[in-house]
Design an enzyme around this catalytic site. Structure first.
Site, short mmCIF file in Angstrom:
data_model
loop_
_atom_site.label_atom_id
_atom_site.label_comp_id
_atom_site.label_asym_id
_atom_site.label_seq_id
_atom_site.Cartn_x
_atom_site.Cartn_y
_atom_site.Cartn_z
N CYS A 64 0.84 -1.20 0.00
CA CYS A 64 0.00 0.00 0.00
C CYS A 64 0.88 1.26 0.00
O CYS A 64 1.57 1.52 -0.97
CB CYS A 64 -0.96 -0.06 1.19
SG CYS A 64 -2.36 1.06 1.02
N HIS B 50 -3.38 -5.80 0.93
CA HIS B 50 -2.74 -6.02 2.24
C HIS B 50 -2.69 -7.50 2.60
O HIS B 50 -3.62 -8.00 3.24
CB HIS B 50 -3.55 -5.29 3.32
CG HIS B 50 -3.41 -3.80 3.28
ND1 HIS B 50 -2.43 -3.13 3.98
CD2 HIS B 50 -4.11 -2.86 2.61
CE1 HIS B 50 -2.54 -1.83 3.74
NE2 HIS B 50 -3.55 -1.63 2.91
N GLU C 28 -1.04 -8.82 4.94
CA GLU C 28 -0.99 -8.98 6.41
C GLU C 28 -2.38 -8.97 7.02
O GLU C 28 -2.56 -9.36 8.16
CB GLU C 28 -0.11 -7.89 7.02
CG GLU C 28 -0.73 -6.51 7.18
CD GLU C 28 -0.76 -5.70 5.87
OE1 GLU C 28 -0.43 -6.27 4.81
OE2 GLU C 28 -1.12 -4.50 5.93
#
Lengths: 83, 238
Positions: free
Chosen positions: B86, B203, B205
């Protein structure tokens, strides 16, 4: 001392959704004669140099390195002497 | 494997990255403030999401001049792994470690939603646990993820297999409807020429634990860890 007025604009190749949205707004307000809008940035820098050529050099460097992303943006500037 | 999670003023996904690396993948993680100038002990640098320096001027433009970026560049040149997620992707593009640039989403809206990514190249240290054309369900959360590169750079990315992920539908078709931000050719993630620096808008994560709705982000972190381990000399037992 110089005042640098720096204009950062999108290269013609690059799509400008902000400009398109502003254009839509102007059309909605009735300004039908507007055919295109491109949005950009305007920056004012106070440069503590006495030599104009040196001030030009440093503004060009700063614009290339940070103020504009030269992949998608062009820049130009004016230098006015100030006190 | 030792991870440095780089923290700039305005970074907000650092703890998400650190949490999954520590608690899901059991790796060593340090949070490294952007003023640090020594990353020699790390095997991977993560540039997390957020709004470094408030995204002033352009997203990532000011963060690229933080002191730590010299060492991140060194890691990239050494062949160590660097991943920008990002805002991290935006910083890598601004710093020139990755080609192209991320501009305002074409519809001008901030988008926080699930996306489906087609894996385009499985020979990368970030994707080698994936199958070709595998679809990964990973969320995005950004306002400036609209990838752009001039035609010559796009050609080079395609020729060199530098496109890692494209936004797709569930069947793996690349369509405008599944492009959440207007990115050129639905590009969601790219690598540098050496393949050791990855930038991606989605993302991973945030999709490593089943209770968050997807574990597909694990493919990326596990690929990185396995690639690193495969490069290490076998330890002799005494």
């Amino acid at each position: 001392m110089f005042l640098a007025k720096v204009y950062v604009t999108l290269k013609p190749l690059v799509n400008d959704p902000q400009g398109i949205a502003i254009l839509g707004g102007l059309h909605n307000m009735g300004y039908k004669s507007v055919e295109g809008v491109r949005a950009g940035k305007y920056l004012e820098l106070h440069i503590n140099e006495t030599d104009k050529a040196k001030a030009e050099k440093v503004v060009t460097e700063m614009a290339q390195k940070l103020l504009a992303n030269v992949v998608i943006e062009d820049f130009r500037f004016e230098l006015d002497p100030i006190q | 494997m030792r991870f440095a999670v780089i923290v700039f003023p305005g970074t907000w996904s650092d703890k998400d990255c650190g949490d999954v690396l520590t608690n899901v993948f059991h790796q060593e993680v340090d949070y490294v403030w952007h003023k640090e100038t020594d990353l020699s002990s790390y095997d991977c640098a993560i540039l997390p999401g957020g709004f470094s320096y408030g995204d002033y001027l352009r997203a990532g433009a000011i963060a690229r001049f933080s002191p730590v970026m010299e060492q991140v560049t060194q890691m990239a040149n050494d062949g160590r792994l660097v991943i920008g997620i990002c805002n991290g992707f935006q910083i890598l593009c601004e710093s020139g470690l990755l080609p192209g640039v991320l501009t305002r989403n074409a519809h001008l809206q901030y988008r926080c939603q699930w996306t489906q990514l087609r894996v385009e190249n499985t020979r990368l240290p970030f994707t080698n646990n994936c199958e070709q054309d595998q679809i990964l369900k990973i969320p995005i959360s950004h306002g400036e993820g609209n990838y752009f590169a001039p035609p010559d750079i796009l050609d080079r990315l395609n020729r060199n297999g530098q496109i890692a992920f494209r936004y797709s539908n569930a069947s793996g078709n690349i369509t405008d409807e599944d492009n959440p931000n207007g990115s050129l050719d639905n590009i969601a993630g790219i690598v540098n020429e050496n393949g050791n620096v990855l930038g991606m808008m989605p993302h991973p994560e945030r999709s490593c634990e089943a209770n968050l709705g997807s574990i597909d982000g694990s493919f990326i972190f596990e690929s990185m860890i396995d690639s690193y381990l495969a490069q290490q000399p076998a330890k002799l037992s005494t």
